[in-house]
Design a protein around this motif. Structure first.
Motif, PDB file in Angstrom:
ATOM      1  N   ILE A   4       0.846  -1.206   0.000  1.00  7.02           N
ATOM      2  CA  ILE A   4       0.000   0.000   0.000  1.00  7.02           C
ATOM      3  C   ILE A   4       0.877   1.249   0.000  1.00  7.02           C
ATOM      4  N   THR A   5       0.722   2.052  -1.046  1.00 10.96           N
ATOM      5  CA  THR A   5       1.410   3.352  -1.101  1.00 10.96           C
ATOM      6  C   THR A   5       0.336   4.418  -1.288  1.00 10.96           C
ATOM      7  N   SER A   6       0.735   5.694  -1.251  1.00 11.21           N
ATOM      8  CA  SER A   6      -0.259   6.763  -1.420  1.00 11.21           C
ATOM      9  C   SER A   6      -0.870   6.722  -2.819  1.00 11.21           C
ATOM     10  N   ALA A   7      -0.159   6.179  -3.794  1.00  8.96           N
ATOM     11  CA  ALA A   7      -0.645   6.170  -5.181  1.00  8.96           C
ATOM     12  C   ALA A   7      -1.533   4.979  -5.500  1.00  8.96           C
ATOM     13  N   ARG A   8      -1.211   3.801  -4.967  1.00  5.58           N
ATOM     14  CA  ARG A   8      -1.975   2.599  -5.328  1.00  5.58           C
ATOM     15  C   ARG A   8      -1.744   1.460  -4.339  1.00  5.58           C
ATOM     16  N   THR A   9      -2.601   0.454  -4.466  1.00  4.48           N
ATOM     17  CA  THR A   9      -2.370  -0.790  -3.723  1.00  4.48           C
ATOM     18  C   THR A   9      -2.053  -1.886  -4.731  1.00  4.48           C
TER      19      THR A   9
END
Lengths: 228, 193
Positions: free
Chosen positions: A132-137
């Motif tokens: 999980i990152t701020s841009a996508r999972t």
């Protein structure tokens, strides 16, 4: 103590590096040291905590030494049988501030089974991960086959060396991206330093995204593992 | 500065490793020429077509012993000698079905009454040398079922203390003789790598 019959194992990682160095334009190399502590909570439940960091040592055809990220990792492991276990893991990757990547939270679910007919122990590990990152999972599915064995007899005594080899396949899927296929091959040499500690070093070769944008990544690994 | 740290770690490791080797039981592989005199002569008749022939030495404090292991006619043999090269026993890996029903029934009964949950991992038939080494070898390689033989079982167990591993010895009739706790090998260094 005899060690004369094993020079081949000592030279394997070096042969591997020479082989890789021949023609890799998209080659990135890292040094990844790690420290892990394992201890039992109950008779069947145990914890693993580790700290590792990844440093660029070769990128864009240049030698360097720059930190890429730092990982804090925890696994809760439950023994299902004498040779089977499941584990749940949490990893937090601190990358912002080191390079232009983003931080990541990773959740891992794992099942492992081993068998040891004679001296060599075989292990199979299945993992699912949510990165999980701020841009996508990104959802990742991994299968790893491992083997490990002592190099100076049938039992790994204190002061003796051992070998661990892994081969792993990975599939990553995320919304809006094509699936990514990776493969990893790892060779490690280790020493049992005491009843509770082991030190190992090795190399890992990764081919990443080999169906679309093939990248070659080489890791030099070193790890101190404490098992209380 | 960072580049210097691996050298330090490796040096530290060698110091710790050399300390660690003292006062420990240790088993390791050796060359054939390191075996005591007479061992190879005693075994010479039995090593034709032997595969995976390996020699080991085990040191436990002041005491040493030697082991010769090999595979022959699809059977795995392990032959143990004391530090002077006197035959101690011959062990042969067998399957559950190689044990006559009556003694195996008694063994199963013993296991059930002493362990909540168990799994047999390995069974060996053991021919102990009671004085005549040549005769013991002959009987072992003829694979004979004799009243003096023993069975050694390695079992994995689960009880109130969690998972464990034990080595149990039974006589030819299935009567329990000895139980020893085996040291479990750790897997953390592979599992979470």
């Amino acid at each position: 103590m005899c060690c004369s019959s094993r020079p081949l194992w000592l030279s394997l990682p070096f042969l591997f590096i020479v082989f890789l160095g021949r023609s890799q334009e998209n080659l990135t190399a890292y040094w990844q040291p790690s420290l892990a502590i394992n201890y039992g909570v109950t008779e069947t439940y145990s914890h693993n905590f580790s700290l590792q960091n990844r440093n660029y040592i070769f990128e864009e055809e240049e030698l360097q030494l720059n930190v890429r990220h730092l990982d804090l990792v925890h696994f809760s492991n439950l023994q299902l049988q004498d040779n089977q276990s499941i584990a749940f893991g949490v990893l937090y990757r601190f990358r912002e501030g080191f390079d232009d990547g983003t931080n990541e939270l990773r959740l891992t679910q794992q099942y492992n089974i081993t068998s040891k007919p004679f001296v060599v122990r075989y292990g199979q590990r299945w993992r699912t991960e949510q990165r999980i990152t701020s841009a996508r999972t990104t959802h990742r599915f991994r299968y790893r086959f491992s083997l490990d064995f002592p190099l100076q007899g049938e039992k790994l005594d204190v002061g003796e060396a051992y070998f661990v080899g892994n081969a792993e396949s990975l599939l990553s899927i995320a919304n809006g991206s094509l699936p990514q296929y990776d493969a990893r091959l790892t060779l490690n040499l280790g020493w049992r330093l005491s009843d509770t500690s082991k030190f190992q070093f090795g190399v890992e070769y990764r081919t990443e995204d080999f169906s679309q944008d093939l990248q070659h990544v080489l890791f030099f690994l070193s790890a101190l593992n404490v098992s209380l | 500065m960072l580049l210097k740290s691996p050298t330090f770690v490796i040096l530290l490791f060698f110091c710790v490793a050399s300390f660690g080797q003292k006062k420990q039981e240790q088993e390791f592989r050796i060359d054939k020429k390191e075996l005591p005199d007479g061992v190879m002569a005693l075994l010479s008749n039995y090593l034709d077509n032997a595969k995976r022939l390996r020699y080991y030495k085990e040191r436990d404090g002041e005491k040493s012993s030697y082991e010769v292991k090999f595979k022959k006619d699809k059977l795995h043999y392990s032959i143990e000698f004391d530090e002077k090269g006197v035959l101690e026993d011959v062990e042969l890996l067998i399957k559950q079905t190689d044990i006559p029903n009556e003694p195996f029934g008694k063994m199963t009964q013993y296991l059930k009454s002493n362990h909540n949950k168990y799994r047999i991992k390995k069974i060996q038939r053991q021919y102990v040398n009671t004085g005549d080494a040549a005769q013991t070898l002959k009987e072992a390689f003829q694979n004979r079922i004799l009243p003096k033989l023993r069975y050694e079982l390695i079992i994995a167990t689960k009880d109130e203390n969690g998972y464990g591993e034990f080595e149990l010895t039974f006589d030819a009739n299935g009567e329990h003789l000895l139980t020893r706790k085996a040291v479990k090998t750790k897997y953390d260094h592979v599992l979470f790598q």
